[in-house]
Motif scaffolding. Sequence first.
Motif, PDB file in Angstrom:
ATOM      1  N   LEU A  50       0.817  -1.216   0.000  1.00 36.82           N
ATOM      2  CA  LEU A  50       0.000   0.000   0.000  1.00 36.82           C
ATOM      3  C   LEU A  50       0.852   1.267   0.000  1.00 36.82           C
ATOM      4  CD1 LEU A  50      -2.870   1.166   0.159  1.00 36.82           C
ATOM      5  CD2 LEU A  50      -2.698   1.042   2.658  1.00 36.82           C
ATOM      6  N   SER A  51       2.078   1.177   0.491  1.00 39.32           N
ATOM      7  CA  SER A  51       2.919   2.371   0.594  1.00 39.32           C
ATOM      8  C   SER A  51       3.218   2.987  -0.771  1.00 39.32           C
ATOM      9  CB  SER A  51       4.224   2.047   1.324  1.00 39.32           C
ATOM     10  OG  SER A  51       4.945   1.037   0.642  1.00 39.32           O
ATOM     11  N   GLY A  52       3.141   2.213  -1.840  1.00 37.03           N
ATOM     12  CA  GLY A  52       3.351   2.769  -3.169  1.00 37.03           C
ATOM     13  C   GLY A  52       2.265   3.758  -3.543  1.00 37.03           C
ATOM     14  N   ILE A  53       1.019   3.381  -3.280  1.00 31.03           N
ATOM     15  CA  ILE A  53      -0.099   4.286  -3.563  1.00 31.03           C
ATOM     16  C   ILE A  53      -0.038   5.504  -2.655  1.00 31.03           C
ATOM     17  CG2 ILE A  53      -2.614   4.507  -3.521  1.00 31.03           C
ATOM     18  CD1 ILE A  53      -2.774   1.537  -4.218  1.00 31.03           C
ATOM     19  N   LEU A  54       0.248   5.271  -1.378  1.00 31.89           N
ATOM     20  CA  LEU A  54       0.329   6.391  -0.438  1.00 31.89           C
ATOM     21  C   LEU A  54       1.460   7.346  -0.805  1.00 31.89           C
ATOM     22  CD1 LEU A  54      -0.258   4.540   2.951  1.00 31.89           C
ATOM     23  CD2 LEU A  54      -1.881   5.941   1.664  1.00 31.89           C
ATOM     24  N   VAL A  69       9.601   0.493  -2.235  1.00 35.36           N
ATOM     25  CA  VAL A  69      10.718  -0.053  -3.008  1.00 35.36           C
ATOM     26  C   VAL A  69      11.353  -1.236  -2.272  1.00 35.36           C
ATOM     27  CG1 VAL A  69      13.063   0.447  -3.794  1.00 35.36           C
ATOM     28  CG2 VAL A  69      11.215   2.059  -4.270  1.00 35.36           C
ATOM     29  N   ALA A  70      11.541  -1.088  -0.970  1.00 36.64           N
ATOM     30  CA  ALA A  70      12.134  -2.172  -0.186  1.00 36.64           C
ATOM     31  C   ALA A  70      11.259  -3.420  -0.241  1.00 36.64           C
ATOM     32  CB  ALA A  70      12.336  -1.716   1.258  1.00 36.64           C
ATOM     33  N   TYR A  71       9.936  -3.226  -0.161  1.00 37.03           N
ATOM     34  CA  TYR A  71       9.032  -4.381  -0.216  1.00 37.03           C
ATOM     35  C   TYR A  71       9.037  -5.020  -1.602  1.00 37.03           C
ATOM     36  CZ  TYR A  71       4.839  -7.219  -0.227  1.00 37.03           C
ATOM     37  OH  TYR A  71       3.980  -8.274  -0.346  1.00 37.03           O
ATOM     38  N   LEU A  72       8.994  -4.188  -2.643  1.00 31.32           N
ATOM     39  CA  LEU A  72       9.021  -4.734  -4.003  1.00 31.32           C
ATOM     40  C   LEU A  72      10.319  -5.495  -4.246  1.00 31.32           C
ATOM     41  CD1 LEU A  72       7.882  -4.996  -6.852  1.00 31.32           C
ATOM     42  CD2 LEU A  72       8.878  -2.758  -7.385  1.00 31.32           C
ATOM     43  N   TRP A  73      11.424  -4.956  -3.783  1.00 30.13           N
ATOM     44  CA  TRP A  73      12.714  -5.633  -3.943  1.00 30.13           C
ATOM     45  C   TRP A  73      12.687  -7.008  -3.281  1.00 30.13           C
ATOM     46  CZ3 TRP A  73      16.648  -6.519  -0.066  1.00 30.13           C
ATOM     47  CH2 TRP A  73      17.858  -6.995  -0.590  1.00 30.13           C
ATOM     48  N   ALA A  93       7.769 -13.817 -12.008  1.00 33.16           N
ATOM     49  CA  ALA A  93       6.302 -13.829 -11.889  1.00 33.16           C
ATOM     50  C   ALA A  93       5.840 -13.136 -10.620  1.00 33.16           C
ATOM     51  CB  ALA A  93       5.764 -15.262 -11.935  1.00 33.16           C
ATOM     52  N   ALA A  94       6.645 -12.165 -10.148  1.00 32.25           N
ATOM     53  CA  ALA A  94       6.244 -11.401  -8.969  1.00 32.25           C
ATOM     54  C   ALA A  94       5.086 -10.467  -9.290  1.00 32.25           C
ATOM     55  CB  ALA A  94       7.432 -10.597  -8.433  1.00 32.25           C
ATOM     56  N   VAL A 109       1.175  -1.555  -9.833  1.00 30.38           N
ATOM     57  CA  VAL A 109       2.060  -2.483  -9.126  1.00 30.38           C
ATOM     58  C   VAL A 109       1.626  -2.612  -7.665  1.00 30.38           C
ATOM     59  CG1 VAL A 109       4.414  -2.846  -8.296  1.00 30.38           C
ATOM     60  CG2 VAL A 109       4.026  -2.090 -10.643  1.00 30.38           C
ATOM     61  N   SER A 110       1.284  -1.499  -7.041  1.00 30.00           N
ATOM     62  CA  SER A 110       0.829  -1.539  -5.650  1.00 30.00           C
ATOM     63  C   SER A 110      -0.426  -2.389  -5.504  1.00 30.00           C
ATOM     64  CB  SER A 110       0.555  -0.121  -5.142  1.00 30.00           C
ATOM     65  OG  SER A 110       1.740   0.626  -5.027  1.00 30.00           O
ATOM     66  N   VAL A 111      -1.364  -2.220  -6.422  1.00 29.71           N
ATOM     67  CA  VAL A 111      -2.602  -2.995  -6.375  1.00 29.71           C
ATOM     68  C   VAL A 111      -2.314  -4.485  -6.567  1.00 29.71           C
ATOM     69  CG1 VAL A 111      -4.797  -3.433  -7.548  1.00 29.71           C
ATOM     70  CG2 VAL A 111      -4.064  -1.076  -7.105  1.00 29.71           C
ATOM     71  N   ALA A 112      -1.431  -4.792  -7.532  1.00 30.25           N
ATOM     72  CA  ALA A 112      -1.083  -6.192  -7.781  1.00 30.25           C
ATOM     73  C   ALA A 112      -0.428  -6.823  -6.549  1.00 30.25           C
ATOM     74  CB  ALA A 112      -0.147  -6.288  -8.981  1.00 30.25           C
ATOM     75  N   LEU A 113       0.459  -6.078  -5.907  1.00 29.20           N
ATOM     76  CA  LEU A 113       1.113  -6.601  -4.701  1.00 29.20           C
ATOM     77  C   LEU A 113       0.127  -6.727  -3.546  1.00 29.20           C
ATOM     78  CD1 LEU A 113       4.500  -4.637  -4.817  1.00 29.20           C
ATOM     79  CD2 LEU A 113       4.117  -7.052  -5.347  1.00 29.20           C
ATOM     80  N   LEU A 114      -0.818  -5.793  -3.460  1.00 25.24           N
ATOM     81  CA  LEU A 114      -1.842  -5.878  -2.425  1.00 25.24           C
ATOM     82  C   LEU A 114      -2.685  -7.142  -2.584  1.00 25.24           C
ATOM     83  CD1 LEU A 114      -3.250  -2.253  -1.941  1.00 25.24           C
ATOM     84  CD2 LEU A 114      -2.393  -3.762  -0.150  1.00 25.24           C
TER      85      LEU A 114
END
Length: 222
Positions: free
Chosen positions: A13-17, A75-79, A163-164, A204-209
């Motif tokens: 969620l931090s990406g959207i925020l 970024v840290a979470y996506l990494w 496939a992340a 990307v944030s939505v997909a990770l959520l």
Amino acid sequence: MDDGRVWRRIGALSGILALVFSVGGFALIGAADLAVAPDASTEEIAEKLRDGNESLALVGVYVDTIGSLLFLLFVAYLWSQLRTREASTEWLATVALVAAVATIVAGMGDKAAYYAIFTRVDEGIDADVAAGLYATASGFFVLFGIFGGLFALAASLAARRTAALPGWLGWTGIGVGLAGIATGIERETAQLAFPLFALWLVAVSVALLRRSGGPARSEPPS
């Protein structure tokens, strides 16, 4: 609720925020009437300095800075999601991480230039000095776009292998990344790529959520 799942959702969620705070910060600077066009004359800048609301503009700089902090969390979470056991892909995740940090540094340079202007409005900062600082902020914005493009490109290439992220989002990110790098030649063209980067970041944030409710991805061995 599982603590790990909560933290994964916060990271996603931090990406959207981050985008909300960054755009909100710039909106406040615009509302303060202290944002200038790249080609603004010294006379136009002097008028902005005379009539603008520097206190509101400083709030905007602070809000935008919070956006940068949130982007760092994202970024840290996506990494962490991009790292795999394949060395050929893991280095792409590292490139994405380094490029994202460079993007944040460029953004902080932009904000530092604005801060230098807004804190000296009451002291009667010279319009020529302010023009130089505004030009410096513009230069940092161009760098922001270029390194942001590299971040999107490297992250998307890594995501295609791991496939992340959904396949279509990986291909989209590659296009967005190339556009960010190609249009970074000057501020006017760099501004064209930013909306694409913002939309990709939200996607990307939505997909990770959506994936954050599942089990955590396994970490590669040290």
